[in-house]
Design a protein around this motif. Structure first.
Motif, short mmCIF file in Angstrom:
data_model
loop_
_atom_site.label_atom_id
_atom_site.label_comp_id
_atom_site.label_asym_id
_atom_site.label_seq_id
_atom_site.Cartn_x
_atom_site.Cartn_y
_atom_site.Cartn_z
N ALA A 32 4.27 -7.26 -4.84
CA ALA A 32 3.94 -6.21 -5.82
C ALA A 32 3.27 -6.81 -7.06
CB ALA A 32 5.20 -5.44 -6.21
N LYS B 74 -0.71 -6.72 -8.97
CA LYS B 74 -1.02 -6.57 -10.39
C LYS B 74 -2.09 -7.57 -10.82
CE LYS B 74 -0.85 -6.03 -14.86
NZ LYS B 74 -1.74 -5.02 -15.48
N ILE C 72 -0.92 2.47 -6.71
CA ILE C 72 0.39 3.14 -6.69
C ILE C 72 0.87 3.34 -5.25
CG2 ILE C 72 1.56 5.32 -7.24
CD1 ILE C 72 -0.24 5.48 -9.74
N TRP D 83 2.28 0.10 -3.99
CA TRP D 83 3.60 -0.17 -4.57
C TRP D 83 4.66 0.73 -3.94
CZ3 TRP D 83 5.08 -1.72 -10.14
CH2 TRP D 83 4.54 -2.98 -10.43
N ILE E 264 5.51 -0.86 -0.62
CA ILE E 264 6.27 -2.11 -0.78
C ILE E 264 7.73 -1.82 -1.10
CG2 ILE E 264 6.57 -4.11 -2.29
CD1 ILE E 264 3.47 -4.22 -2.45
N PHE E 265 7.98 -0.95 -2.09
CA PHE E 265 9.37 -0.73 -2.51
C PHE E 265 10.13 0.17 -1.53
CE2 PHE E 265 7.50 -2.26 -6.46
CZ PHE E 265 8.47 -3.18 -6.85
N SER F 250 15.65 0.79 -5.05
CA SER F 250 14.31 0.53 -4.53
C SER F 250 13.67 1.82 -4.01
CB SER F 250 14.37 -0.52 -3.43
OG SER F 250 13.09 -0.86 -2.98
N ALA G 66 10.44 4.00 -5.53
CA ALA G 66 9.29 4.44 -4.71
C ALA G 66 9.07 5.94 -4.86
CB ALA G 66 9.52 4.06 -3.25
N LEU H 54 7.45 6.74 -8.19
CA LEU H 54 6.03 6.42 -8.24
C LEU H 54 5.15 7.49 -7.60
CD1 LEU H 54 6.09 2.63 -7.24
CD2 LEU H 54 5.72 3.57 -9.53
N PRO I 209 0.18 -0.56 -13.64
CA PRO I 209 -0.93 -0.03 -12.82
C PRO I 209 -2.24 -0.11 -13.58
CG PRO I 209 0.89 1.56 -13.02
CD PRO I 209 1.10 0.50 -14.05
#
Length: 308
Positions: free
Chosen positions: A50, A54, A74, A77, A80-81, A114, A118, A121, A137
């Protein structure tokens, strides 16, 4: 610094041995290596991935590639989470993982956090501000689904990215100027834009009362050969747009920190003491009002002199 770190490590080792020699029972309380350690490594891998996005985003912004725009960032991410949450719940397994037969409290809490992150987001894909991760972001104007027409300016403000052009416009409109020394990779700059500039009163000042000039000191767009030069301040060659604005900030204002805000009248004279990162909305609004007040006094004073 490395010498100090070595000394600390050298001192820490005998202290650790002494503590465990005095209290040998504590050794039994230390966690044993096993599946839990692999779980920690995998979770750290998700977080590292993650953060890598960035850094890739910073490069994408500085070079204007247009690859990793806000929505895609976004979405990645979220994936990923969400994957990390499902991994902690035992729904995903990798080669070196042991089978999850029991989910402890700590693992369950981490999985819930986690997955909740997510879920938090998700509205950001459609333009929600996501103030919890403000600065990470890409900027809200760097997106595929643009709602405004102002271009690369926060909150659809009308802004300039060239100092001379912005000053000419301010003079023609009879308005004061706010010079915003910023950077594509500047987290505090994004926090100011997301959390302070978004305030209705601040936004009104910036959109109506000031001419905004945003100068990105890390912009990698190359300058034409005729505009490249050697800096009288640093002795380095000014090759890019970012070099140009960074050198302007260092040579004129003797600083290279961002964000850095300077209020000027349309003749280039300062209206108030420049400010850096100011997360307090009331203080920032007071700063903008101070500049406006002094600008009006100077303007009225010039009219009186012209009348006399």
């Amino acid at each position: 610094r490395d010498h100090c770190v070595t000394r600390v490590q050298t001192c820490a080792l005998p202290i650790s041995f002494a503590i465990f020699a005095l209290f040998p029972g504590w050794l039994n309380s230390l966690p044993k290596s096993g599946g839990w350690l692999n779980t920690v490594k995998v979770c750290l891998g998700f977080i590292e991935l993650a953060l890598a996005l960035k850094f890739l985003s910073n490069v994408d912004l500085a070079y204007h590639w247009g690859i990793l725009q806000r929505e895609l960032f976004i979405v990645l991410w979220i994936i990923i989470f969400a994957m990390m949450g499902f991994y902690l719940l035992g729904k995903l397994r990798f080669n070196h993982d042991s089978e999850v037969t029991h989910i402890g409290i700590g693992r369950l809490v981490a999985a819930i956090l986690s997955l909740a992150f997510a879920l938090y987001l998700t509205p950001g894909i459609w333009g929600a501000p996501l103030k919890l991760i403000s600065g990470f972001p890409p900027p809200e104007f760097y997106k595929e689904w643009k709602t405004g027409t102002a271009g690369e300016c926060p909150h659809d403000l009308s802004c300039f990215h060239d100092f001379e052009e912005g000053m000419r416009y301010a003079k023609s409109q009879g308005k004061p100027v706010m010079v915003d020394f910023t950077g594509w990779s500047c987290v505090n700059c994004r926090k100011m834009e997301d959390n302070v500039w978004s305030d209705p009163k601040v936004l009104k000042r910036l959109s109506t009362d000031y001419v905004l000039i945003s100068l990105y000191v890390d912009d990698k767009e190359p300058l034409p050969e005729s505009e490249q030069s050697i800096s009288a301040t640093t002795g380095k060659k000014i090759r890019t747009t970012g070099n140009k604005w960074s050198d302007l900030q260092a040579s004129v204002y003797n600083t290279n920190s961002q964000p850095y805000y300077i209020l000027l009248d349309n003749k280039g004279k300062e209206l108030a003491k420049p400010r850096g990162y100011t997360p307090d909305i009331k203080q920032y609004l007071s700063y903008l009002d101070e500049g406006l007040c002094r600008f009006e006094k100077r303007k009225s004073g010039s009219k009186d002199l012209a009348a006399n």
